[in-house]
Enzyme design. Structure first.
Site, PDB file in Angstrom:
ATOM      1  N   THR A  13      10.780   6.346  24.884  1.00 35.10           N
ATOM      2  CA  THR A  13      11.587   7.543  24.650  1.00 35.10           C
ATOM      3  C   THR A  13      13.041   7.220  24.967  1.00 35.10           C
ATOM      4  O   THR A  13      13.334   6.509  25.931  1.00 35.10           O
ATOM      5  CB  THR A  13      11.082   8.731  25.491  1.00 35.10           C
ATOM      6  OG1 THR A  13       9.779   9.078  25.025  1.00 35.10           O
ATOM      7  CG2 THR A  13      11.980   9.946  25.340  1.00 35.10           C
ATOM      8  N   PHE A  39      16.600   8.686  25.984  1.00 36.64           N
ATOM      9  CA  PHE A  39      17.208   9.841  26.639  1.00 36.64           C
ATOM     10  C   PHE A  39      18.718   9.729  26.476  1.00 36.64           C
ATOM     11  O   PHE A  39      19.252   8.614  26.470  1.00 36.64           O
ATOM     12  CB  PHE A  39      16.885   9.825  28.133  1.00 36.64           C
ATOM     13  CG  PHE A  39      15.418   9.986  28.430  1.00 36.64           C
ATOM     14  CD1 PHE A  39      14.879  11.223  28.760  1.00 36.64           C
ATOM     15  CD2 PHE A  39      14.565   8.892  28.377  1.00 36.64           C
ATOM     16  CE1 PHE A  39      13.526  11.371  29.031  1.00 36.64           C
ATOM     17  CE2 PHE A  39      13.205   9.027  28.643  1.00 36.64           C
ATOM     18  CZ  PHE A  39      12.689  10.270  28.969  1.00 36.64           C
TER      19      PHE A  39
END
Ligand code: PEP
Ligand code: MN
Length: 674
Positions: A576, A578
């Protein structure tokens, strides 16, 4: 022995326990852990442990069974993190120390420092006293070499390490080095260990040529017993019957040491192999096996090195190795450690004076329009802006002490992990918020200095809510990014059994990403929950033995739960991305290499092509392009772009002004460094 103290022990009781142990000849170290406080007691005295067990305030007493005491995991179960100036060795970081085998001249070490710093090393090595096999070989420049080494370190903002070979050098060397190195040949020079340990400075201790792991740990015990708490171990290869390499790297020593000791361990692939070409593969293997970093020889001109030229990397080989480690580290859940950003020469002193760049808001040159808050302005301001992270902390109301960083979710969320990893050099207070929009609001009102938000998952795609919030909040700017490998774990109450589980809770994404595991365990009914870490907190609260959650390791730790099965995600390539946000104008990152833009295009043939052509002509590499519906304008779309910035930012400024002419509602979401 390890004396675990009761929670909330009275000071008087603690003092009495200490006194008792000291009277029996023990030396005491107090270790305050997150869950418990212990007194570690070592000494030669024999004592019946039950005598300690009965003292008021003693929770339990654990004997240390190993011959090494202070160095053992029994003594301290959490990893030791060794601070060396701004560098921290151990934990989730990968620390790379690099430089030539020996300091050969002022110019050579200054040049070496510049090279290794540029490629991302965080500490500089350079021997001034060389323990050479032959008395006729170059022996090092001695104190003069240390002077040059110190100067080079200061110039580049890097701590320095150099080998000490004689007890009489201890006092002199302490002012030159940030980290003492005890070489393989001196690993069992016990007088040297005692004297260096007593200084209290951090020490890197190399494994002897023919030393067993236990010998290494016993040598570390000498250092610890004589005063320093900061010992880094180093595996550098041992003598075997093999002759194709200089030594044989004992890669299994890494997991063995990790189990036996709390001390960090680095690997020296240079002395381990003795051959430059073998250094990178072995270095990567060491990192993959769990080493906390590397000590590696790099020389600006290895052909003419005074010592260990054949095993010294060329600068470009080192750069490539660093890039490979950077790519490998998230796979094993670690972070490459970086030094804090250097201030640009001639930079403005404070954040307030950084008027330029993408944070100039809707000032001169802004295209305006459609209420989408178009912030424009050139990028070149970023070159003279200052402060970065510290600046925003000071100006965003975080006050003294920890830097406040907002994230969405409960404690133990992946976003919290991303926040802590991004701000590796700061003491961070991660502040949880229920919704993404709350993070934006808190950044805007200054109650947190930064926010950390997921924007994209490598399997599931963009998290559009956050992109939309970025557009809706023109006073918020992207100042950084962090990519994290997402490892899901099956978490339940301690003692729970997988076969007996009936329910499993997690964020829908968490459940979806573990579909294969869940299909193999159909006895667990799936319950979507608003948050991964929140689902762990929920089960901890409910106390149901037959319920489980899917979340991070950290979430299990925070709520005192047990990981029943690690890494249950179907696809391990699960990352992921960010972004780190701040109030516009409150944090400028120096030397940005990435820009995030958003714009829409007129409804006519070739309009997107025209915009992209501008970037292509400026030789700017597109890292991402995505379209999104414009809120409130059905069937009209915005384009998100991530670009690699050239080192000459004026090319980006030019492209921006041309783009502004061809697009609508252009906004620079942020310039940052990746
Ligand atoms: C060195 O680091 O230059 C060195 C001499 O290493 P070792 O003690 O491992 O041989
Ligand atoms: Mn060497």
């Amino acid at each position: 022995m390890v004396v675990v103290l009761s929670k909330g022990i009275k000071e008087a009781d603690k003092a009495a326990i200490r006194r008792f142990l000291e009277q029996h000849g023990f030396t005491i170290r107090e270790i305050v852990g997150e869950e418990e406080t212990i007194l570690g007691a070592v000494g030669i005295a024999q004592i019946d442990l039950r005598e300690v067990e009965v003292l008021p305030g003693v929770e339990r007493v654990i004997p240390i069974t190993k011959p090494y005491k202070l160095a053992s995991r029994e003594f301290k179960k959490d990893d030791t993190i060794v601070p060396v100036g701004p560098v921290k060795v151990g934990g989730l970081r990968i620390t790379v120390i690099a430089g030539p085998c020996a300091v050969e001249s002022r110019e050579q070490i200054l040049e070496s420092a510049r090279i290794v710093r540029e490629s991302g090393a965080v500490m500089l090595r350079g021997g001034a006293y060389k323990p050479r096999t032959s008395p006729y070989a170059f022996q090092g420049l001695g104190e003069e070499g240390l002077e040059y080494l110190k100067e080079a370190g200061e110039r580049e903002g890097m701590p320095v390490v150099s080998e000490i070979v004689a007890t009489e050098h201890v006092e002199m060397m302490r002012d030159y080095v940030d980290l003492f190195q005890i070489g393989a040949r001196n690993m069992q020079n016990f007088e040297l260990l005692k004297r260096v340990g007593a200084i209290g400075k951090p020490v890197i201790l190399k494994r002897g040529l023919a030393a067993r792991i236990e010998d290494l740990l016993m040598a570390a015990e000498y250092l610890l017993a004589h005063g320093t708490e900061n010992v880094i171990l180093c595996e550098r290869g041992i003598r075997t019957f093999e002759t194709y390499t200089r030594n044989t790297l004992d890669i299994s020593a890494i997991p063995v040491v990790k189990k036996l000791s709390h001390l960090p361990i680095l690997v020296d692939p240079s002395h381990a192999t003795g051959i430059r070409e073998k250094v990178p593969p072995v270095a990567l293997a060491a990192i993959a096996a769990g080493a906390d970093g590397l000590l590696v020889e790099v020389h600006p001109d290895p052909e003419h090195a005074a010592s260990d030229g054949p095993q010294s990397l060329y600068p470009d080989q080192f750069e490539k190795l660093m890039r490979d480690i950077e790519a490998l580290s998230p796979v094993i859940g670690k972070e490459m450690q970086h030094l804090p950003a250097r201030r640009a020469a001639g930079s403005a002193a404070g954040v307030g004076s950084s008027a330029g760049g993408a944070s100039r808001g809707a000032g001169a040159g802004a295209a305006g329009g459609a209420g989408s808050g178009v912030a424009a302005g050139g990028a070149s301001g970023a070159r003279v802006s200052a402060g970065g992270r510290e600046g925003a902390a000071a100006s965003a109301g975080a006050g003294v002490g920890a830097l406040k960083v907002g994230f969405q979710g409960e404690r133990g969320a992946f976003s919290e992990d991303a926040a802590i990893r991004y701000f590796e050099h700061d003491e961070v207070e991660a502040v949880p918020f229920p919704r993404f929009r709350d993070v934006f609001a808190s950044v805007l009102d200054g109650s947190v200095a930064y926010g950390v938000l997921p924007v994209e998952n490598s399997l599931a795609g963009s998290i559009h809510e956050n992109y939309d919030l970025l557009i809706q909040n023109p006073d918020v700017q992207v100042v950084g990014e962090k990519k994290l490998r997402i490892i899901h774990n099956l978490i339940a109450l301690p003692g729970a059994k997988i076969e007996e589980l009936r329910r499993v809770y997690s964020h829908p994404q968490g459940l979806a990403q573990c579909a294969e595991f869940l299909s193999l365990h159909p006895h667990m009914e799936q319950f979507p929950f608003y948050d991964t870490a929140g689902s762990v907190a929920f089960i901890a609260r409910e106390g149901k033995q037959e319920w489980a959650a899917i979340a991070s390791h950290e979430a299990a730790r925070v709520y005192g739960m047990e990981v029943l099965r690690e890494g249950i995600e179907t696809n391990p390539r699960n990352y992921t991305r960010f972004v780190v946000i701040a109030r516009s104008g409150h944090a400028e990152i120096e030397n940005p290499n990435r820009a995030s833009l958003v714009f829409s295009t007129p409804d006519k043939p070739g309009s997107l092509f025209t915009c992209l052509k501008i970037l292509a002509e400026k030789n700017m590499n597109l890292k991402k392009l995505e379209s999104r519906p414009i809120l409130g304008r059905p069937w009209q779309y915005m384009f998100y772009l991530d670009l690699e910035l050239p080192s000459d930012l004026s090319a980006f400024d030019d492209a921006l002004s041309r783009l502004r002419g061809e697009s609508e509602d252009l906004r620079v979401l942020g310039l940052f460094r990746v």
